[in-house]
Design a protein around this motif. Sequence first.
Motif: not given
Length: 421
Positions: A27-32, A155-158, A255-260
């Motif tokens: 989460i911390d790595r990818q939220i950007l 991704i979804m939360f951010g 959308g991308f959050g669900l895909i990942v």
Amino acid sequence: MDDHTKIGWRAHLCLGLLLIVYIFNFIDRQILSILAQPIKAELNLTDAQLGWLGGFAFALFYTLVGIPAALYANRIGRTKMIAAALMLWSAATAFCGLASSYAMLAIGRFGVGIGEAGGVAPAQSLISDLYPPQHRAKAMGVFSMGVPLGSGLGIMFGGLVAAAFDWRWAFIVIGLAGVIFAPVFFWGVKDGCERPVDTRRTARDALGAVIRNRSLWLISLGASLSSVIGYGLMFWLPSVFMRSFKATLMSASIGFGLIVLIGGVIGIAGGAWLADKLGAKSPRSFVFVPAVAYLLCIPAYALVLLDPDFGFSTGSGFALLLLAQALGLVWMGPVMASLHHVVAREDRALASAVFLFVTNVIGLGFGSWILGLISDYLSHNYAENALKMAVTWGLGFYVLGAACFLLASRTLAQDWKSGGD
């Protein structure tokens, strides 16, 4: 000792807590990645600058600190190291939310990299102690679920928080949550999960044994080359959807959050299951299966990016992206399990650190940055589709990764050990 005496409720509890830590890690790595567009707009950054923040700014300290942290973890206790690392990288994530300039944001990413350097390698070493060889790929697969779960949730939360409030609050909230969980993890794992390792070997002896391992280097190089595009896709696809497919921040994040999340869980679970099943007959399966999966990724992603009939918002495009995401993460359980089969037990944390050093210097350090540079270069000819074309060209790295795994299949059987006790 049989499997039933080796695997008890304590092992599963420890694995569950380690999984939560790994979820925070990603989460911390990818939220950007999902916050890239609003950050770019507010701080007036280029794609190359954003790519550098998403990759090299994190990977620089992650790689420099990783090997010393793995050696030190065996001395102070791997549980202590992981808890302290979680506390540090979470605080650094919260600091990113306070950034008012590119320099401050870079400092925050440096801190995230330093903290996360002490988390993954000791965790993988603990898991190999807790689970016998014939169940290690599945256990590593469960731990590796932190990648899609953390990335997808981040991704979804951010995206939701940024759309509702501000991108800064996404960093602050998730960072503080990790700080709070660190002591919970420490007290939950410290009793009964930590088995002492032999600390009498010098760092020079341990490094020498790991460096001479042929399979380890081929596996690391294969994962590294494929990670150039793997991390690049993870960072840039939300921006591709917003620029080339006109998705909103909200729709891209969901959308991308669900895909990942969905695709990643399916791919990791399937890869771990196949590895334990086929690996009982031939160790080569641990790298052969991921090599085939890499090659199948290319047409799946290319169809969505280049064929108008398979857009991000279409059902067929969404299904193809799920498939591509699953195939791209098949490697995680098998490769990490094989890594711990080709080294001695006391060298597992170090082997993981060396693997992470190579994969993160090459894959994470350069993946998003290189694609950002290519995008800036192509912008004169392709305008808003420059990033989409840069990502498409980058799919060739999957071929290079598959080639290294196929070469590793020739040495793996010779380097295979019992995997320790």
